[in-house]
Scaffold this active site. Structure first.
Site, mmCIF file in Angstrom:
data_model
loop_
_atom_site.group_PDB
_atom_site.id
_atom_site.type_symbol
_atom_site.label_atom_id
_atom_site.label_comp_id
_atom_site.label_asym_id
_atom_site.label_seq_id
_atom_site.Cartn_x
_atom_site.Cartn_y
_atom_site.Cartn_z
ATOM 1 N N CYS A 98 43.200 45.443 40.322
ATOM 2 C CA CYS A 98 43.689 45.611 41.685
ATOM 3 C C CYS A 98 42.629 46.294 42.548
ATOM 4 O O CYS A 98 42.159 47.387 42.219
ATOM 5 C CB CYS A 98 44.977 46.428 41.704
ATOM 6 S SG CYS A 98 45.636 46.662 43.377
ATOM 7 N N HIS A 168 39.185 37.959 36.745
ATOM 8 C CA HIS A 168 39.027 37.544 38.142
ATOM 9 C C HIS A 168 37.528 37.586 38.426
ATOM 10 O O HIS A 168 36.906 38.647 38.325
ATOM 11 C CB HIS A 168 39.781 38.478 39.079
ATOM 12 C CG HIS A 168 39.717 38.068 40.513
ATOM 13 N ND1 HIS A 168 40.825 37.708 41.235
ATOM 14 C CD2 HIS A 168 38.668 37.936 41.364
ATOM 15 C CE1 HIS A 168 40.458 37.376 42.464
ATOM 16 N NE2 HIS A 168 39.148 37.512 42.563
ATOM 17 N N GLY A 223 46.639 32.073 41.758
ATOM 18 C CA GLY A 223 47.335 32.996 42.639
ATOM 19 C C GLY A 223 47.513 32.392 44.013
ATOM 20 O O GLY A 223 48.439 31.622 44.262
ATOM 21 N N ARG A 224 46.584 32.723 44.923
ATOM 22 C CA ARG A 224 46.679 32.218 46.289
ATOM 23 C C ARG A 224 46.658 30.687 46.344
ATOM 24 O O ARG A 224 47.308 30.085 47.204
ATOM 25 C CB ARG A 224 45.542 32.797 47.130
ATOM 26 C CG ARG A 224 45.622 34.314 47.303
ATOM 27 C CD ARG A 224 44.418 34.846 48.061
ATOM 28 N NE ARG A 224 43.170 34.550 47.374
ATOM 29 C CZ ARG A 224 41.981 34.436 47.957
ATOM 30 N NH1 ARG A 224 41.868 34.599 49.264
ATOM 31 N NH2 ARG A 224 40.897 34.181 47.253
#
Length: 321
Positions: A98, A168, A223-224
């Site tokens: 995060c 990521h 994700g997006r």
């Protein structure tokens, strides 16, 4: 190959997980992170983020859901992982990716990548605390200020006993700006024996193919990209299987969004009832130009009647197209 739904704070809650897994193509999900400080959390906190705990940690269509924890101290993380297992969690995921300033300022998320030994200690504590049959996984970025520590952190994850790693392909400093540096993941995959999942900047079937080539990972986390194209997982699976597939039309997406709006409206104060829909429209506008038109029409609407009127107008336009 597997396609996983990414944990996105404030976005991918259990209703969204239900919708996207029902559309098909997804093999698993991860919840939004549950913040751990010094105390044992009560069940109501776990349930808030992981309502699938009451359905054998599956979405309504049977897709497995991992519960994600975020924290900086090994002992409380281990204690709360034990509690989650007691409440029915089937897999635990640990957040080291995060990039949010509020999270990093409290020593959570990506800031821990500055100290791989702390990454190791947290994972080792959790792995030792829960039964061997419960998978423990981790999600990292390529680093914090830069990407130099990517291998050290990945090896710490494996050495601590994690069963799986999602990467990521950016550092915290990279944020979400293109590109994603998928080639670093190939180095990690070559060095580790545990499964590695590639994440970042996959918006289309073509992106998936480039990511697979550069990262050497067949498994990906979306994700997006999945919020902007809700059936992207199905498109990828169909392409790989050599099957014909008709992508969702804007009219079909608009109906899905309307159903989501009606389902979630009772959960918010009236003046906030359309916020989640407006948020999702911003993602959808990348794939569907009509979503931007809809967003401009609805963005200042605050009452259920006005928002529903905008939906009806958008669906009528879609049906007439």
């Amino acid at each position: 190959m597997r396609i996983m739904l990414a944990p996105m704070e404030g976005v991918v809650e259990h209703h969204v997980r239900d919708i996207l897994t029902r559309l098909g193509g997804l093999d698993g999900c991860v919840t939004e992170f549950i913040r751990v400080t010094d105390q044992k959390l009560p069940y109501k906190v776990f349930y808030k983020y992981a309502q699938e705990l009451e359905n054998h940690c599956q979405t309504p269509n049977g897709t497995p859901v991992k519960v994600q924890l975020l924290g900086s101290k090994p002992e409380p993380m281990a204690l709360n992982a034990q509690e989650l297992v007691r409440y029915g969690a089937k897999a635990i995921d640990l957040n080291f990716g995060c990039p949010a300033k509020t999270v990093n300022s409290h020593e959570g998320g990506a800031c821990l990548l500055r100290t791989p030994d702390r990454v190791y200690s947290i994972i080792k504590a959790v792995r030792d605390a829960v039964p061997r049959a419960i998978p423990v996984s981790a999600k990292i970025r390529l680093g914090f200020e830069d990407r130099t520590s990517y291998m050290e952190n990945a090896q710490a994850v494996e050495a601590a006993g994690a069963d799986e790693l999602t990467v990521h392909a950016r550092s915290k400093a990279d944020g979400y700006k293109p590109p994603a540096y998928w080639h670093y993941i190939a180095d990690i995959k070559a060095a580790l024996k545990i499964p590695v999942i590639a994440n970042g900047e996959i918006w289309s079937v073509e992106d998936y193919l480039r990511c697979r080539e550069q990262s050497q990972c067949a498994d990906v986390m979306l994700g997006r990209g999945l919020l902007s194209c809700p059936d992207l997982a199905r498109q990828i699976k169909a392409y790989l299987a050599g099957e014909e597939y008709r992508p969702l039309t804007w009219g079909e997406v608009c109906q899905i969004l309307f159903d989501y709006y009606r389902l979630t409206t009772p959960l918010y104060e009236t003046r906030n009832c359309g916020n989640r829909v407006k948020q999702w429209l911003m993602y959808l506008s990348r794939q569907y130009p009509e979503a931007n038109v809809f967003f401009e029409a609805v963005k200042r609407k605050t009452t259920p009647a006005d928002i529903e009127a905008c939906f009806i107008q958008a669906m009528d336009v879609a049906a007439a197209a």
